[in-house]
Each structure stands twice: as structure tokens, then as C-alpha cells.
Design a protein around this motif. Structure first.
Motif, PDB file in Angstrom:
ATOM      1  N   ALA A  40      96.760  54.417  -0.874  1.00  0.00           N
ATOM      2  CA  ALA A  40      96.713  53.274  -1.781  1.00  0.00           C
ATOM      3  C   ALA A  40      98.124  53.014  -2.305  1.00  0.00           C
ATOM      4  O   ALA A  40      98.966  53.919  -2.314  1.00  0.00           O
ATOM      5  N   PRO A  41      98.406  51.792  -2.749  1.00  0.00           N
ATOM      6  CA  PRO A  41      99.751  51.470  -3.258  1.00  0.00           C
ATOM      7  C   PRO A  41     100.167  52.426  -4.372  1.00  0.00           C
ATOM      8  O   PRO A  41      99.414  52.664  -5.316  1.00  0.00           O
ATOM      9  N   GLY A  42     101.360  52.979  -4.221  1.00  0.00           N
ATOM     10  CA  GLY A  42     101.878  53.884  -5.237  1.00  0.00           C
ATOM     11  C   GLY A  42     101.384  55.306  -5.141  1.00  0.00           C
ATOM     12  O   GLY A  42     101.798  56.163  -5.930  1.00  0.00           O
ATOM     13  N   ASN A  43     100.496  55.561  -4.189  1.00  0.00           N
ATOM     14  CA  ASN A  43      99.935  56.902  -4.036  1.00  0.00           C
ATOM     15  C   ASN A  43     100.388  57.540  -2.726  1.00  0.00           C
ATOM     16  O   ASN A  43     100.819  56.848  -1.797  1.00  0.00           O
ATOM     17  N   GLN A  44     100.257  58.854  -2.676  1.00  0.00           N
ATOM     18  CA  GLN A  44     100.541  59.548  -1.436  1.00  0.00           C
ATOM     19  C   GLN A  44      99.365  59.409  -0.473  1.00  0.00           C
ATOM     20  O   GLN A  44      98.228  59.160  -0.889  1.00  0.00           O
ATOM     21  N   ARG A  45      99.658  59.580   0.799  1.00  0.00           N
ATOM     22  CA  ARG A  45      98.595  59.568   1.792  1.00  0.00           C
ATOM     23  C   ARG A  45      97.717  60.801   1.573  1.00  0.00           C
ATOM     24  O   ARG A  45      98.220  61.912   1.389  1.00  0.00           O
ATOM     25  N   GLU A  46      96.403  60.589   1.613  1.00  0.00           N
ATOM     26  CA  GLU A  46      95.479  61.686   1.369  1.00  0.00           C
ATOM     27  C   GLU A  46      94.420  61.780   2.458  1.00  0.00           C
ATOM     28  O   GLU A  46      94.046  60.770   3.064  1.00  0.00           O
ATOM     29  N   LEU A  47      93.947  62.988   2.662  1.00  0.00           N
ATOM     30  CA  LEU A  47      92.887  63.211   3.627  1.00  0.00           C
ATOM     31  C   LEU A  47      91.573  62.642   3.109  1.00  0.00           C
ATOM     32  O   LEU A  47      91.200  62.853   1.956  1.00  0.00           O
ATOM     33  N   VAL A  48      90.877  61.929   3.993  1.00  0.00           N
ATOM     34  CA  VAL A  48      89.542  61.428   3.676  1.00  0.00           C
ATOM     35  C   VAL A  48      88.488  62.307   4.340  1.00  0.00           C
ATOM     36  O   VAL A  48      87.575  62.814   3.694  1.00  0.00           O
ATOM     37  N   ALA A  49      88.632  62.481   5.647  1.00  0.00           N
ATOM     38  CA  ALA A  49      87.664  63.289   6.394  1.00  0.00           C
ATOM     39  C   ALA A  49      88.303  63.706   7.704  1.00  0.00           C
ATOM     40  O   ALA A  49      89.145  62.992   8.256  1.00  0.00           O
ATOM     41  N   ILE A  50      87.887  64.859   8.190  1.00  0.00           N
ATOM     42  CA  ILE A  50      88.421  65.362   9.446  1.00  0.00           C
ATOM     43  C   ILE A  50      87.321  66.096  10.184  1.00  0.00           C
ATOM     44  O   ILE A  50      86.453  66.718   9.565  1.00  0.00           O
ATOM     45  N   ILE A  51      87.335  65.979  11.524  1.00  0.00           N
ATOM     46  CA  ILE A  51      86.309  66.641  12.316  1.00  0.00           C
ATOM     47  C   ILE A  51      86.971  67.303  13.521  1.00  0.00           C
ATOM     48  O   ILE A  51      87.610  66.645  14.337  1.00  0.00           O
ATOM     49  N   PRO A  52      86.861  68.609  13.624  1.00  0.00           N
ATOM     50  CA  PRO A  52      87.445  69.316  14.758  1.00  0.00           C
ATOM     51  C   PRO A  52      86.523  69.238  15.970  1.00  0.00           C
ATOM     52  O   PRO A  52      85.348  68.884  15.856  1.00  0.00           O
ATOM     53  N   SER A  53      87.074  69.552  17.117  1.00  0.00           N
ATOM     54  CA  SER A  53      86.276  69.556  18.324  1.00  0.00           C
ATOM     55  C   SER A  53      85.246  70.675  18.235  1.00  0.00           C
ATOM     56  O   SER A  53      85.598  71.841  18.101  1.00  0.00           O
ATOM     57  N   GLY A 114      97.460  56.338  13.874  1.00  0.00           N
ATOM     58  CA  GLY A 114      97.237  54.939  14.161  1.00  0.00           C
ATOM     59  C   GLY A 114      98.102  54.070  13.263  1.00  0.00           C
ATOM     60  O   GLY A 114      98.825  54.570  12.402  1.00  0.00           O
ATOM     61  N   GLN A 115      97.985  52.754  13.445  1.00  0.00           N
ATOM     62  CA  GLN A 115      98.836  51.827  12.700  1.00  0.00           C
ATOM     63  C   GLN A 115      98.288  51.531  11.311  1.00  0.00           C
ATOM     64  O   GLN A 115      99.003  50.977  10.469  1.00  0.00           O
ATOM     65  N   GLY A 116      97.040  51.886  11.079  1.00  0.00           N
ATOM     66  CA  GLY A 116      96.417  51.665   9.775  1.00  0.00           C
ATOM     67  C   GLY A 116      95.594  50.387   9.743  1.00  0.00           C
ATOM     68  O   GLY A 116      95.903  49.406  10.412  1.00  0.00           O
ATOM     69  N   THR A 117      94.531  50.441   8.961  1.00  0.00           N
ATOM     70  CA  THR A 117      93.685  49.258   8.765  1.00  0.00           C
ATOM     71  C   THR A 117      93.350  49.144   7.278  1.00  0.00           C
ATOM     72  O   THR A 117      93.038  50.142   6.625  1.00  0.00           O
ATOM     73  N   GLN A 118      93.455  47.936   6.757  1.00  0.00           N
ATOM     74  CA  GLN A 118      93.262  47.723   5.322  1.00  0.00           C
ATOM     75  C   GLN A 118      91.781  47.667   4.969  1.00  0.00           C
ATOM     76  O   GLN A 118      91.009  46.945   5.610  1.00  0.00           O
ATOM     77  N   VAL A 119      91.417  48.403   3.949  1.00  0.00           N
ATOM     78  CA  VAL A 119      90.078  48.332   3.369  1.00  0.00           C
ATOM     79  C   VAL A 119      90.245  47.922   1.911  1.00  0.00           C
ATOM     80  O   VAL A 119      90.951  48.589   1.153  1.00  0.00           O
ATOM     81  N   THR A 120      89.605  46.826   1.544  1.00  0.00           N
ATOM     82  CA  THR A 120      89.679  46.325   0.177  1.00  0.00           C
ATOM     83  C   THR A 120      88.266  46.196  -0.376  1.00  0.00           C
ATOM     84  O   THR A 120      87.417  45.545   0.233  1.00  0.00           O
ATOM     85  N   VAL A 121      88.026  46.836  -1.514  1.00  0.00           N
ATOM     86  CA  VAL A 121      86.709  46.803  -2.151  1.00  0.00           C
ATOM     87  C   VAL A 121      86.851  46.070  -3.472  1.00  0.00           C
ATOM     88  O   VAL A 121      87.580  46.510  -4.366  1.00  0.00           O
ATOM     89  N   SER A 122      86.162  44.963  -3.594  1.00  0.00           N
ATOM     90  CA  SER A 122      86.236  44.162  -4.818  1.00  0.00           C
ATOM     91  C   SER A 122      85.139  44.577  -5.798  1.00  0.00           C
ATOM     92  O   SER A 122      84.045  44.973  -5.398  1.00  0.00           O
ATOM     93  N   SER A 123      85.448  44.464  -7.064  1.00  0.00           N
ATOM     94  CA  SER A 123      84.487  44.872  -8.092  1.00  0.00           C
ATOM     95  C   SER A 123      83.576  43.728  -8.510  1.00  0.00           C
ATOM     96  O   SER A 123      83.792  42.586  -8.122  1.00  0.00           O
TER      97      SER A 123
END
Length: 123
Positions: A40-53, A114-123
Motif C-alpha cells: 500500500a502507498p507509504g508501506n513496505q511490501r508485505e506477505l499476504v499468502a504463500i503456498i509451497p509445492s 510479477g508486475q503487480g495488479t491494483q486492488v482498490t476497496v471502497s468503503s
């Protein structure tokens, strides 16, 4: 020689759902882990989820019970099903994969993004 291409981002209202996809292509020999990070803007990149083989998925506490990661090994694709979205989930979502590939000369093993994809959630 390897590409990760994401799709599925967009704008959604709070409480809604989105499904992200990420397909890995190239001279891939094997994929060890696939995962999703977000920034998110102003934040560090963070792990959301990961799945090993062949292993169990791990999730950030903030998304447990709402997001589900899965992978289709035959298609070298990882998915992120996001339900009950909140405005604080707004971020650029990046696909990540630790994999082995052939560079034309020899086997290499590196982490790709990857190049990234924007997700925007409106309130």
C-alpha cells in the motif's frame, strides 16, 4: 526467460470479492513456492499468502479466514480468492515465485516477481 503475469485486480466495494490469478511461463523446470505480497502507498511490501509445492498454505493474520490461496501445478498458476474485502486491503498485489528454470545454458534457481495488479476497496 521467466515471466509472472497477474490478472484480476480492480475496484470493489467493501464486503465484495475478487480473484487474482498469476501464471508463470518460460523455461520452467520446477516451482517451489508461489505466493502473493501487497504494498500500500507509504508501506513496505508485505506477505499476504504463500503456498509451497505439496505443502500447506500460510497467511498473514490480517487475511486469515477471508483469503484463500491455491495453485494449479499443471498450469503453473497461483490464485488468490479474496472475500469480505476491506478498505485496508487496498494495495498493489504482487505475485511471487521461487522456481528453477533453464536459461539456455544451465539450470538456475531464483525468485521472480510479477508486475503487480491494483486492488482498490471502497468503503
Amino acid at each position: 526467460q521467466v515471466q509472472l503475469v497477474e490478472s484480476g485486480g480492480g475496484l470493489v466495494q467493501a464486503g465484495g470479492s475478487l480473484r487474482l490469478s498469476c501464471a508463470a511461463s518460460g523455461n520452467i523446470i520446477s516451482i517451489f513456492t508461489m505466493g502473493w505480497y501487497r504494498q500500500a502507498p507509504g508501506n513496505q511490501r508485505e506477505l499476504v499468502a504463500i503456498i509451497p509445492s505439496g505443502g500447506s498454505a500460510n497467511y498473514a493474520d490480517s487475511v486469515k479466514g477471508r483469503f484463500t490461496i491455491s495453485r494449479d501445478n499443471a498450469k503453473n498458476t497461483v490464485y488468490l480468492q479474496m472475500n469480505s474485502l476491506k478498505p485496508e486491503d487496498t494495495a498493489v498485489y504482487y505475485c511471487n515465485s521461487d522456481l528453477a528454470y533453464y536459461d539456455g545454458t544451465r539450470r538456475r534457481s531464483t525468485v521472480h516477481w510479477g508486475q503487480g495488479t491494483q486492488v482498490t476497496v471502497s468503503s
